[in-house]
Write a protein that holds these residues in place. Structure first.
Motif, PDB file in Angstrom:
ATOM      1  N   PRO A   1      34.255  28.514  43.614  1.00 25.23           N
ATOM      2  CA  PRO A   1      34.111  29.265  42.214  1.00 25.23           C
ATOM      3  C   PRO A   1      35.332  29.368  41.589  1.00 25.23           C
ATOM      4  CG  PRO A   1      34.006  31.132  44.453  1.00 25.23           C
ATOM      5  CD  PRO A   1      34.156  29.254  44.831  1.00 25.23           C
ATOM      6  N   GLU A   2      36.649  29.160  42.089  1.00 25.67           N
ATOM      7  CA  GLU A   2      37.941  29.381  41.477  1.00 25.67           C
ATOM      8  C   GLU A   2      37.894  28.061  40.433  1.00 25.67           C
ATOM      9  OE1 GLU A   2      38.903  27.038  45.049  1.00 25.67           O
ATOM     10  OE2 GLU A   2      37.763  28.877  44.680  1.00 25.67           O
ATOM     11  N   ASP A   3      37.114  27.065  40.637  1.00 23.15           N
ATOM     12  CA  ASP A   3      36.995  26.051  39.586  1.00 23.15           C
ATOM     13  C   ASP A   3      36.615  26.569  38.229  1.00 23.15           C
ATOM     14  OD1 ASP A   3      37.883  24.325  41.754  1.00 23.15           O
ATOM     15  OD2 ASP A   3      35.905  23.561  42.135  1.00 23.15           O
ATOM     16  N   GLU A   4      35.632  27.224  38.080  1.00 28.69           N
ATOM     17  CA  GLU A   4      35.171  27.718  36.847  1.00 28.69           C
ATOM     18  C   GLU A   4      36.358  28.492  36.247  1.00 28.69           C
ATOM     19  OE1 GLU A   4      31.311  29.997  35.133  1.00 28.69           O
ATOM     20  OE2 GLU A   4      31.799  30.246  37.198  1.00 28.69           O
ATOM     21  N   VAL A   5      37.115  29.059  36.985  1.00 25.77           N
ATOM     22  CA  VAL A   5      38.223  29.672  36.335  1.00 25.77           C
ATOM     23  C   VAL A   5      39.452  28.716  35.749  1.00 25.77           C
ATOM     24  CG1 VAL A   5      40.122  31.579  36.707  1.00 25.77           C
ATOM     25  CG2 VAL A   5      37.860  31.908  37.621  1.00 25.77           C
ATOM     26  N   LEU A   6      39.694  28.119  36.548  1.00 25.85           N
ATOM     27  CA  LEU A   6      40.665  26.907  36.543  1.00 25.85           C
ATOM     28  C   LEU A   6      40.446  26.095  35.051  1.00 25.85           C
ATOM     29  CD1 LEU A   6      41.355  25.623  40.091  1.00 25.85           C
ATOM     30  CD2 LEU A   6      42.936  26.916  38.615  1.00 25.85           C
ATOM     31  N   GLN A   7      39.160  25.744  35.076  1.00 26.82           N
ATOM     32  CA  GLN A   7      38.677  24.798  33.817  1.00 26.82           C
ATOM     33  C   GLN A   7      38.892  25.596  32.589  1.00 26.82           C
ATOM     34  OE1 GLN A   7      34.808  23.618  35.210  1.00 26.82           O
ATOM     35  NE2 GLN A   7      33.874  25.263  33.628  1.00 26.82           N
ATOM     36  N   ARG A   8      38.909  26.850  32.400  1.00 22.16           N
ATOM     37  CA  ARG A   8      39.242  27.778  31.252  1.00 22.16           C
ATOM     38  C   ARG A   8      40.775  27.478  30.780  1.00 22.16           C
ATOM     39  NH1 ARG A   8      36.699  33.426  33.684  1.00 22.16           N
ATOM     40  NH2 ARG A   8      34.404  32.564  33.968  1.00 22.16           N
TER      41      ARG A   8
END
Length: 277
Positions: free
Chosen positions: A211-218
């Motif tokens: 789920p951290e990938d969605e944050v990183l891509q921001r």
């Protein structure tokens, strides 16, 4: 060994009659060349999924273990056991003469969401991270926080980790209709998954294993998903069911982050997942 941090996390299940809780103590360690080879190789195979066979995973595990002061593993029963999770960063420039890095670099260029920076002064750091599927997300922020600290220490010692960009290689999945025969029985309508870790990409809904990938891509300059090169049987999605009505199709995923945005991205992951230092 440069790190040994502990944290207890609760995991359990609830039924109509009772609820049981199990306390698990997680510990963070530096990668251990004499211990972690097989566990790390298994996690790399899980991360690369269908395309794992395209790479020399033994050589890749050895390369990660050759820099034991950079990156972390997470274990449950002490340092002598296999890792349940890991995170590291590899310099694609420093290791460009190694066959496995050449294979990885060519693969990344084939699937990157934009042209990747390659030659100096650009310096790309490839972040590889994976964990067992039932690991709590709270173990992730400390791994990223410790990586930032270790990179700062390495730069202070003039080590070759002055990255201009970070590329996070990860994986996502999409739900697909089952290929199994219905035997003449009408199937119930598919249920919508309620999750904060999903996004629109390409024309279908994308769900995040991490789920951290969605944050990183921001915080990224570019990000995107791609189909694995290795073809799998049509029934493979049914073998990876997450829900009763739908199968699962894993895909590769990349996020490219400029170095001056990386610390902010890590802070956002800490805020989103909790468990940060």
């Amino acid at each position: 060994m440069g790190k040994r941090k502990s944290k207890k996390a609760a995991d359990g299940s609830e039924s109509d009659e009772d609820m049981s809780m199990v306390d698990v103590e997680f510990e963070w360690f530096d990668p251990q060349p004499a211990i972690d080879f097989h566990g790390l190789k298994a996690l790399l195979r899980q991360l690369l999924d269908a395309d794992a066979q395209l790479f020399d995973l033994s050589a890749l595990a050895d390369l990660i273990l050759s820099q034991p002061l950079l990156g972390s593993t997470v274990k449950v029963d002490g340092n002598e056991t296999d890792p349940y999770a890991f995170l590291t960063v590899l310099s694609l420039e420093t290791h460009k003469d190694k066959k496995v890095v050449q294979d990885l670099t060519a693969y990344l260029h084939r699937h990157a969401p934009l042209t990747l920076p390659t030659s100096p002064p650009a310096h790309l750091g490839l972040i590889l991270t994976e964990r067992l599927i039932n690991m709590p997300h709270e173990i992730v922020p400390p791994m990223y926080t410790m990586l930032l600290e270790e990179l700062a220490w390495a730069l202070a010692e003039a080590e070759p980790y002055a990255f201009t960009h970070y590329l996070v290689l990860s994986k996502t999945y999409r739900e697909v209709a089952s290929e199994l025969p219905s035997n003449g029985v009408e199937q119930p309508p598919a249920k919508k998954k309620k999750s904060g870790g999903a996004g629109k990409e390409g024309g279908g809904e994308t769900f995040y294993f991490h789920p951290e990938d969605e944050v990183l891509q921001r915080h990224g300059v570019a990000w995107g998903g791609f189909d694995y090169e290795t073809k799998v049987d049509e029934g493979a999605s049914d073998s990876k069911r997450a829900f009763q009505e739908l199968g699962v199709k894993p895909q590769g995923h990349m996020v490219l982050i400029e170095a001056d945005k990386f610390q902010g991205a890590v802070e956002a992951v800490k805020s989103f997942l909790g468990g940060g230092q």
